[in-house]
Every structure is written in structure tokens, then in C-alpha cells.
Design a protein around this motif. Structure first.
Motif, PDB file in Angstrom:
ATOM      1  N   MET A   9       0.737  -1.233   0.000  1.00 42.74           N
ATOM      2  CA  MET A   9       0.000   0.000   0.000  1.00 42.74           C
ATOM      3  C   MET A   9       0.768   1.284   0.000  1.00 42.74           C
ATOM      4  O   MET A   9       0.831   1.922   1.015  1.00 42.74           O
ATOM      5  CB  MET A   9      -0.872   0.057   1.195  1.00 42.74           C
ATOM      6  CG  MET A   9      -1.788  -1.033   1.224  1.00 42.74           C
ATOM      7  SD  MET A   9      -3.226  -0.379   0.635  1.00 42.74           S
ATOM      8  CE  MET A   9      -4.272  -1.611   0.638  1.00 42.74           C
TER       9      MET A   9
ATOM     10  N   LEU B 250       2.964  -0.749   2.876  1.00 50.55           N
ATOM     11  CA  LEU B 250       2.429  -1.250   4.138  1.00 50.55           C
ATOM     12  C   LEU B 250       2.937  -2.632   4.501  1.00 50.55           C
ATOM     13  O   LEU B 250       2.425  -3.264   5.414  1.00 50.55           O
ATOM     14  CB  LEU B 250       0.895  -1.241   4.107  1.00 50.55           C
ATOM     15  CG  LEU B 250       0.293   0.155   3.972  1.00 50.55           C
ATOM     16  CD1 LEU B 250      -1.221   0.077   3.975  1.00 50.55           C
ATOM     17  CD2 LEU B 250       0.788   1.083   5.068  1.00 50.55           C
TER      18      LEU B 250
ATOM     19  N   LYS C  61       1.632  -5.380   6.931  1.00 50.11           N
ATOM     20  CA  LYS C  61       1.093  -4.399   7.870  1.00 50.11           C
ATOM     21  C   LYS C  61      -0.409  -4.231   7.754  1.00 50.11           C
ATOM     22  O   LYS C  61      -1.031  -3.687   8.653  1.00 50.11           O
ATOM     23  CB  LYS C  61       1.769  -3.045   7.661  1.00 50.11           C
ATOM     24  CG  LYS C  61       3.249  -3.083   7.961  1.00 50.11           C
ATOM     25  CD  LYS C  61       3.863  -1.727   7.735  1.00 50.11           C
ATOM     26  CE  LYS C  61       5.354  -1.763   7.985  1.00 50.11           C
ATOM     27  NZ  LYS C  61       5.963  -0.449   7.734  1.00 50.11           N
ATOM     28  N   GLN C  62      -0.976  -4.657   6.613  1.00 47.90           N
ATOM     29  CA  GLN C  62      -2.424  -4.528   6.410  1.00 47.90           C
ATOM     30  C   GLN C  62      -2.940  -5.818   5.784  1.00 47.90           C
ATOM     31  O   GLN C  62      -2.287  -6.393   4.917  1.00 47.90           O
ATOM     32  CB  GLN C  62      -2.732  -3.352   5.499  1.00 47.90           C
ATOM     33  CG  GLN C  62      -4.206  -3.193   5.214  1.00 47.90           C
ATOM     34  CD  GLN C  62      -4.502  -1.923   4.447  1.00 47.90           C
ATOM     35  OE1 GLN C  62      -3.877  -0.905   4.691  1.00 47.90           O
ATOM     36  NE2 GLN C  62      -5.448  -1.994   3.537  1.00 47.90           N
ATOM     37  N   ARG C  63      -4.098  -6.243   6.219  1.00 48.06           N
ATOM     38  CA  ARG C  63      -4.708  -7.474   5.699  1.00 48.06           C
ATOM     39  C   ARG C  63      -4.895  -7.378   4.182  1.00 48.06           C
ATOM     40  O   ARG C  63      -5.354  -6.367   3.657  1.00 48.06           O
ATOM     41  CB  ARG C  63      -6.053  -7.675   6.386  1.00 48.06           C
ATOM     42  CG  ARG C  63      -6.754  -8.931   5.970  1.00 48.06           C
ATOM     43  CD  ARG C  63      -8.072  -9.050   6.710  1.00 48.06           C
ATOM     44  NE  ARG C  63      -8.801 -10.171   6.169  1.00 48.06           N
ATOM     45  CZ  ARG C  63      -9.650 -10.894   6.857  1.00 48.06           C
ATOM     46  NH1 ARG C  63      -9.895 -10.602   8.104  1.00 48.06           N
ATOM     47  NH2 ARG C  63     -10.261 -11.890   6.284  1.00 48.06           N
TER      48      ARG C  63
ATOM     49  N   GLU D  45      -7.004  -8.828   1.265  1.00 50.66           N
ATOM     50  CA  GLU D  45      -8.306  -9.464   1.113  1.00 50.66           C
ATOM     51  C   GLU D  45      -8.449 -10.159  -0.239  1.00 50.66           C
ATOM     52  O   GLU D  45      -7.729  -9.845  -1.187  1.00 50.66           O
ATOM     53  CB  GLU D  45      -9.408  -8.395   1.204  1.00 50.66           C
ATOM     54  CG  GLU D  45      -9.402  -7.584   2.479  1.00 50.66           C
ATOM     55  CD  GLU D  45     -10.159  -8.240   3.610  1.00 50.66           C
ATOM     56  OE1 GLU D  45     -10.891  -9.226   3.342  1.00 50.66           O
ATOM     57  OE2 GLU D  45     -10.019  -7.778   4.747  1.00 50.66           O
TER      58      GLU D  45
ATOM     59  N   GLU E 158      -3.223 -12.154   6.815  1.00 46.34           N
ATOM     60  CA  GLU E 158      -3.311 -11.299   7.998  1.00 46.34           C
ATOM     61  C   GLU E 158      -1.999 -10.559   8.236  1.00 46.34           C
ATOM     62  O   GLU E 158      -0.939 -11.028   7.835  1.00 46.34           O
ATOM     63  CB  GLU E 158      -3.660 -12.146   9.226  1.00 46.34           C
ATOM     64  CG  GLU E 158      -4.986 -12.874   9.130  1.00 46.34           C
ATOM     65  CD  GLU E 158      -6.193 -11.962   9.017  1.00 46.34           C
ATOM     66  OE1 GLU E 158      -6.109 -10.788   9.438  1.00 46.34           O
ATOM     67  OE2 GLU E 158      -7.227 -12.421   8.494  1.00 46.34           O
ATOM     68  N   PRO E 159      -2.063  -9.419   8.913  1.00 46.57           N
ATOM     69  CA  PRO E 159      -0.834  -8.707   9.266  1.00 46.57           C
ATOM     70  C   PRO E 159       0.094  -9.585  10.104  1.00 46.57           C
ATOM     71  O   PRO E 159      -0.363 -10.412  10.891  1.00 46.57           O
ATOM     72  CB  PRO E 159      -1.340  -7.514  10.077  1.00 46.57           C
ATOM     73  CG  PRO E 159      -2.745  -7.306   9.607  1.00 46.57           C
ATOM     74  CD  PRO E 159      -3.264  -8.704   9.320  1.00 46.57           C
TER      75      PRO E 159
ATOM     76  N   THR F 176      -5.048  -3.215  -3.896  1.00 46.14           N
ATOM     77  CA  THR F 176      -6.079  -3.716  -2.997  1.00 46.14           C
ATOM     78  C   THR F 176      -7.284  -4.139  -3.832  1.00 46.14           C
ATOM     79  O   THR F 176      -7.340  -3.904  -5.045  1.00 46.14           O
ATOM     80  CB  THR F 176      -6.507  -2.631  -1.992  1.00 46.14           C
ATOM     81  OG1 THR F 176      -6.984  -1.497  -2.713  1.00 46.14           O
ATOM     82  CG2 THR F 176      -5.372  -2.231  -1.077  1.00 46.14           C
TER      83      THR F 176
ATOM     84  N   GLU G 255      -6.262   1.031  -4.196  1.00 46.37           N
ATOM     85  CA  GLU G 255      -4.993   1.605  -3.765  1.00 46.37           C
ATOM     86  C   GLU G 255      -3.843   0.709  -4.214  1.00 46.37           C
ATOM     87  O   GLU G 255      -3.960  -0.510  -4.194  1.00 46.37           O
ATOM     88  CB  GLU G 255      -4.941   1.724  -2.244  1.00 46.37           C
ATOM     89  CG  GLU G 255      -5.959   2.674  -1.655  1.00 46.37           C
ATOM     90  CD  GLU G 255      -5.831   2.726  -0.151  1.00 46.37           C
ATOM     91  OE1 GLU G 255      -4.937   3.452   0.323  1.00 46.37           O
ATOM     92  OE2 GLU G 255      -6.596   2.028   0.534  1.00 46.37           O
TER      93      GLU G 255
ATOM     94  N   VAL H 189      -0.638  -1.261  -3.648  1.00 51.02           N
ATOM     95  CA  VAL H 189      -0.028  -1.922  -2.510  1.00 51.02           C
ATOM     96  C   VAL H 189       1.486  -1.849  -2.618  1.00 51.02           C
ATOM     97  O   VAL H 189       2.176  -1.429  -1.710  1.00 51.02           O
ATOM     98  CB  VAL H 189      -0.484  -3.399  -2.440  1.00 51.02           C
ATOM     99  CG1 VAL H 189       0.269  -4.147  -1.374  1.00 51.02           C
ATOM    100  CG2 VAL H 189      -1.983  -3.468  -2.200  1.00 51.02           C
TER     101      VAL H 189
END
Length: 181
Positions: free
Chosen positions: A24, A62, A90-92, A94, A133-134, A162, A167, A169
Motif C-alpha cells: 500500500m 504497508l 502491515k495490512q490485511r 483481502e 493477515e498482518p 487492494t 490503492e 499496494v
């Protein structure tokens, strides 16, 4: 040459790298563009680097890339390629994340296509699946490189987005030259 085999190798490398690598960087970020002379290297000695393009700065990602390594380095036509990637997510990530891949042979574009990142992971025979997951993540992948890869300079860029391409990544780039036997 089976372009799909080459794409599979490069997309797997890029996607595995991307998922463990950096997540991200905002498209509207005001951070300065990275110039080719200042592109931070990714530890591990692989030919995979961050992209050099407007509005992208890997410091804003991220996920932190710890290391990307490949063996053999450089890759060899007709041999198995071993890829190891580690980093901190740092961010899931999906279902529905998009990996936009462009592959060129010299200046000729072979492929420019969006892939479902999570589908690529499920087909790549790795122990990672979506949602991611993070936390710390390590990916190890072995892939046979087809003997039919023609000689020449392959340039690959992979942008991970994403869900819904909302966004950016991360953005990864590699240039690999295959010679004649």
C-alpha cells in the motif's frame, strides 16, 4: 515458448514478493518520486527491485520486505528456480486483490494483464492463502523454468493493488536476460 509458463514464473515471483514485500503506497502520496539512482535495493541479491515511477515510493508501502533471494541467480532456462521471500505484512490482504503484470521481451509487449492475486496464490503451490493477515510472512517457491524461453531481455513489472484496484499496494520490477545455450 509457452508465454503462460514464463508468466507463471514471473507472476509467482512478483506475487510472492509482493505479498511478503510491500503493501500500500498511496497513489496521492506527496512523497518524492524515487529516481533510478536512489532506488533502495531489496536485500537478498535477486534481480527484483522496486519500481521507479511517478508517485511511488517504497517507503510508504504497508509491508516491509526483509529479503528476496533466488537460486540460481541469474535464473537459467530449463532449470528449477528457487525463490525465498520474507517480510512483514502491515495490512490485511483481502480476496479480490489485483496483480497487474506487464511482460516485455525487449520492447515488444508479450503480456499486459490483471490477475486475481489470491487465485494466483492458490495455484502457486505455496503455503500462503488469502486473506493474508498482518504479521511476519515467509514464502518459499520452486518453479521449473521452461526450456523454450527464447533468448533476450525480459522486463517485468508487477503492481499489486487492494481489492477493486482502489490503492496501490506495492510495485516491483525485474529485468532478466536469457542467453543462448
Amino acid at each position: 515458448m509457452k508465454v503462460t509458463n514464463l508468466l507463471s514464473v514471473l507472476a509467482t515471483a512478483a506475487s510472492a514478493s509482493a505479498l511478503s514485500i510491500n503493501l500500500m503506497s498511496g497513489l496521492n502520496d506527496q512523497s518524492p518520486m524515487i529516481s533510478p539512482a536512489t532506488v533502495p535495493t531489496i536485500p537478498g541479491g535477486s534481480p527484483i527491485t522496486y519500481c521507479v515511477e511517478a508517485n511511488y515510493n517504497p517507503k510508504n508501502d504497508l509491508v516491509d520486505i526483509e529479503r528476496i533471494s533466488i537460486d540460481p541467480n541469474p535464473p537459467v532456462v530449463g532449470k528449477s528456480l528457487h525463490l525465498e521471500v520474507s517480510g512483514d505484512v502491515k495490512q490485511r490482504i483481502e480476496e479480490g486483490a489485483v496483480l497487474a503484470v506487464e511482460v516485455k521481451l525487449g520492447v515488444i509487449r508479450l503480456i499486459k494483464k490483471d490477475f486475481d492475486f489470491c487465485d494466483l496464490l492458490s495455484q502457486a503451490n505455496v503455503t500462503v492463502s488469502c486473506p493474508i493477515e498482518p504479521g511476519h510472512l515467509e514464502v518459499i517457491k520452486d518453479q521449473d523454468l521452461p526450456a523454450q524461453i527464447p533468448p533476450g531481455k525480459f522486463v517485468v513489472s508487477a503492481h499489486l493493488y487492494t481489492t477493486g484496484k482502489k490503492e496501490l499496494v506495492t510495485c516491483l520490477h525485474t529485468e532478466i536476460t536469457f542467453g543462448r545455450k
